[in-house]
Scaffold this motif. Structure first.
Motif, PDB file in Angstrom:
ATOM      1  N   MET A   1       0.835  -1.181   0.000  1.00  0.00           N
ATOM      2  CA  MET A   1       0.000   0.000   0.000  1.00  0.00           C
ATOM      3  C   MET A   1       0.883   1.249   0.000  1.00  0.00           C
ATOM      4  SD  MET A   1      -3.173   0.795   2.427  1.00  0.00           S
ATOM      5  CE  MET A   1      -2.825   1.990   3.656  1.00  0.00           C
ATOM      6  N   HIS A   2       0.568   2.168  -0.884  1.00  0.00           N
ATOM      7  CA  HIS A   2       1.341   3.407  -1.032  1.00  0.00           C
ATOM      8  C   HIS A   2       0.645   4.529  -0.271  1.00  0.00           C
ATOM      9  CE1 HIS A   2       3.974   6.311  -2.899  1.00  0.00           C
ATOM     10  NE2 HIS A   2       2.911   7.010  -3.319  1.00  0.00           N
ATOM     11  N   VAL A   3       1.356   5.143   0.655  1.00  0.00           N
ATOM     12  CA  VAL A   3       0.801   6.226   1.458  1.00  0.00           C
ATOM     13  C   VAL A   3       1.489   7.528   1.052  1.00  0.00           C
ATOM     14  CG1 VAL A   3       0.518   7.134   3.788  1.00  0.00           C
ATOM     15  CG2 VAL A   3       0.338   4.681   3.381  1.00  0.00           C
ATOM     16  N   GLU A   4       0.666   8.524   0.792  1.00  0.00           N
ATOM     17  CA  GLU A   4       1.194   9.836   0.427  1.00  0.00           C
ATOM     18  C   GLU A   4       0.705  10.857   1.435  1.00  0.00           C
ATOM     19  OE1 GLU A   4       0.807  12.433  -3.490  1.00  0.00           O
ATOM     20  OE2 GLU A   4       1.267  10.326  -3.892  1.00  0.00           O
ATOM     21  N   ILE A   5       1.608  11.658   1.951  1.00  0.00           N
ATOM     22  CA  ILE A   5       1.247  12.660   2.956  1.00  0.00           C
ATOM     23  C   ILE A   5       1.013  13.995   2.253  1.00  0.00           C
ATOM     24  CG2 ILE A   5       2.036  13.925   4.984  1.00  0.00           C
ATOM     25  CD1 ILE A   5       3.669  11.435   5.723  1.00  0.00           C
ATOM     26  N   ILE A   6      -0.136  14.579   2.558  1.00  0.00           N
ATOM     27  CA  ILE A   6      -0.488  15.887   1.999  1.00  0.00           C
ATOM     28  C   ILE A   6      -0.355  16.920   3.101  1.00  0.00           C
ATOM     29  CG2 ILE A   6      -2.307  17.259   0.941  1.00  0.00           C
ATOM     30  CD1 ILE A   6      -3.413  14.683  -0.209  1.00  0.00           C
ATOM     31  N   THR A   7       0.431  17.950   2.825  1.00  0.00           N
ATOM     32  CA  THR A   7       0.663  18.989   3.822  1.00  0.00           C
ATOM     33  C   THR A   7      -0.273  20.170   3.583  1.00  0.00           C
ATOM     34  OG1 THR A   7       2.319  20.112   2.493  1.00  0.00           O
ATOM     35  CG2 THR A   7       3.107  18.343   3.943  1.00  0.00           C
ATOM     36  N   LYS A   8      -0.308  21.072   4.541  1.00  0.00           N
ATOM     37  CA  LYS A   8      -1.100  22.292   4.393  1.00  0.00           C
ATOM     38  C   LYS A   8      -0.587  23.108   3.216  1.00  0.00           C
ATOM     39  CE  LYS A   8      -2.630  22.976   9.142  1.00  0.00           C
ATOM     40  NZ  LYS A   8      -2.624  23.896  10.297  1.00  0.00           N
ATOM     41  N   GLU A   9       0.713  23.094   3.011  1.00  0.00           N
ATOM     42  CA  GLU A   9       1.309  23.825   1.900  1.00  0.00           C
ATOM     43  C   GLU A   9       0.840  23.244   0.566  1.00  0.00           C
ATOM     44  OE1 GLU A   9       2.886  27.094   0.790  1.00  0.00           O
ATOM     45  OE2 GLU A   9       2.974  26.551   2.904  1.00  0.00           O
ATOM     46  N   ASP A  10       0.723  21.922   0.484  1.00  0.00           N
ATOM     47  CA  ASP A  10       0.205  21.277  -0.728  1.00  0.00           C
ATOM     48  C   ASP A  10      -1.224  21.734  -1.012  1.00  0.00           C
ATOM     49  OD1 ASP A  10       2.562  19.803  -1.106  1.00  0.00           O
ATOM     50  OD2 ASP A  10       1.807  18.088   0.049  1.00  0.00           O
ATOM     51  N   LEU A  11      -2.041  21.804   0.033  1.00  0.00           N
ATOM     52  CA  LEU A  11      -3.428  22.230  -0.122  1.00  0.00           C
ATOM     53  C   LEU A  11      -3.516  23.688  -0.554  1.00  0.00           C
ATOM     54  CD1 LEU A  11      -5.096  20.445   2.928  1.00  0.00           C
ATOM     55  CD2 LEU A  11      -5.292  19.845   0.510  1.00  0.00           C
ATOM     56  N   LYS A  12      -2.646  24.534  -0.003  1.00  0.00           N
ATOM     57  CA  LYS A  12      -2.636  25.945  -0.396  1.00  0.00           C
ATOM     58  C   LYS A  12      -2.257  26.088  -1.867  1.00  0.00           C
ATOM     59  CE  LYS A  12      -1.659  28.018   4.090  1.00  0.00           C
ATOM     60  NZ  LYS A  12      -0.675  28.766   4.899  1.00  0.00           N
ATOM     61  N   GLN A  13      -1.271  25.299  -2.300  1.00  0.00           N
ATOM     62  CA  GLN A  13      -0.855  25.350  -3.699  1.00  0.00           C
ATOM     63  C   GLN A  13      -1.984  24.871  -4.614  1.00  0.00           C
ATOM     64  OE1 GLN A  13       2.688  23.152  -4.604  1.00  0.00           O
ATOM     65  NE2 GLN A  13       2.639  23.687  -6.766  1.00  0.00           N
ATOM     66  N   LEU A  14      -2.663  23.808  -4.227  1.00  0.00           N
ATOM     67  CA  LEU A  14      -3.798  23.307  -4.998  1.00  0.00           C
ATOM     68  C   LEU A  14      -4.886  24.372  -5.111  1.00  0.00           C
ATOM     69  CD1 LEU A  14      -5.308  20.986  -6.428  1.00  0.00           C
ATOM     70  CD2 LEU A  14      -6.166  20.316  -4.168  1.00  0.00           C
ATOM     71  N   LYS A  15      -5.162  25.027  -3.996  1.00  0.00           N
ATOM     72  CA  LYS A  15      -6.184  26.083  -3.978  1.00  0.00           C
ATOM     73  C   LYS A  15      -5.804  27.210  -4.944  1.00  0.00           C
ATOM     74  CE  LYS A  15      -7.749  29.707  -0.899  1.00  0.00           C
ATOM     75  NZ  LYS A  15      -7.608  30.272   0.447  1.00  0.00           N
ATOM     76  N   THR A  16      -4.548  27.629  -4.892  1.00  0.00           N
ATOM     77  CA  THR A  16      -4.071  28.709  -5.762  1.00  0.00           C
ATOM     78  C   THR A  16      -4.198  28.323  -7.237  1.00  0.00           C
ATOM     79  OG1 THR A  16      -2.521  29.402  -4.048  1.00  0.00           O
ATOM     80  CG2 THR A  16      -2.095  30.203  -6.276  1.00  0.00           C
ATOM     81  N   GLU A  17      -3.818  27.106  -7.555  1.00  0.00           N
ATOM     82  CA  GLU A  17      -3.893  26.646  -8.942  1.00  0.00           C
ATOM     83  C   GLU A  17      -5.344  26.538  -9.418  1.00  0.00           C
ATOM     84  OE1 GLU A  17      -1.712  22.972  -9.076  1.00  0.00           O
ATOM     85  OE2 GLU A  17       0.198  23.961  -8.651  1.00  0.00           O
ATOM     86  N   MET A  18      -6.203  26.031  -8.559  1.00  0.00           N
ATOM     87  CA  MET A  18      -7.609  25.893  -8.935  1.00  0.00           C
ATOM     88  C   MET A  18      -8.261  27.255  -9.143  1.00  0.00           C
ATOM     89  SD  MET A  18      -8.897  22.663  -6.682  1.00  0.00           S
ATOM     90  CE  MET A  18     -10.558  22.717  -7.321  1.00  0.00           C
ATOM     91  N   LEU A  19      -7.971  28.210  -8.263  1.00  0.00           N
ATOM     92  CA  LEU A  19      -8.533  29.555  -8.411  1.00  0.00           C
ATOM     93  C   LEU A  19      -8.067  30.205  -9.713  1.00  0.00           C
ATOM     94  CD1 LEU A  19      -8.348  30.981  -4.787  1.00  0.00           C
ATOM     95  CD2 LEU A  19     -10.396  30.487  -6.117  1.00  0.00           C
ATOM     96  N   ALA A  20      -6.801  30.011 -10.061  1.00  0.00           N
ATOM     97  CA  ALA A  20      -6.275  30.573 -11.304  1.00  0.00           C
ATOM     98  C   ALA A  20      -6.988  29.981 -12.509  1.00  0.00           C
ATOM     99  CB  ALA A  20      -4.772  30.328 -11.396  1.00  0.00           C
ATOM    100  N   GLU A  21      -7.216  28.684 -12.491  1.00  0.00           N
ATOM    101  CA  GLU A  21      -7.917  28.033 -13.600  1.00  0.00           C
ATOM    102  C   GLU A  21      -9.366  28.488 -13.695  1.00  0.00           C
ATOM    103  OE1 GLU A  21      -7.455  23.771 -13.990  1.00  0.00           O
ATOM    104  OE2 GLU A  21      -5.404  23.890 -13.254  1.00  0.00           O
TER     105      GLU A  21
END
Length: 87
Positions: A1-21
């Motif tokens: 099983m592959h576990v990936e950790i998502i940080t708050k910084e990752d979420l902020k970057q995702l938010k920024t990219e989604m808003l731009a799109e």
């Protein structure tokens, strides 16, 4: 099983990219939704006086629609006028 950790910084970057799109998707529709202009907007766009706008209406150069006491002009007609065609 592959576990990936998502940080708050990752979420902020995702938010920024989604808003731009989303902003890019909405932008063209904003321009299209403004298809009718009021007299003051037309005068400002064409840099003309109220009398000149009235003359354009009277001689049929610029079509308009009157609703109540307000006159509205199609952006498409104004563009056509600027490009040199009357109709």
């Amino acid at each position: 099983m592959h576990v990936e950790i998502i940080t708050k910084e990752d979420l902020k970057q995702l938010k920024t990219e989604m808003l731009a799109e989303i902003r890019q998707l909405i932008k063209p529709e904003d321009r299209q939704s403004k298809q009718w202009l009021k007299s003051a907007e037309v005068r400002k766009l064409l840099n003309i006086s109220p009398g000149t706008l009235q003359n354009l209406r009277i001689n049929g150069t610029l079509r308009f629609t009157k609703i109540g006491g307000m006159m509205y002009y199609k952006l498409e007609d104004i563009t056509r006028l600027l490009e040199g065609g009357n109709q």
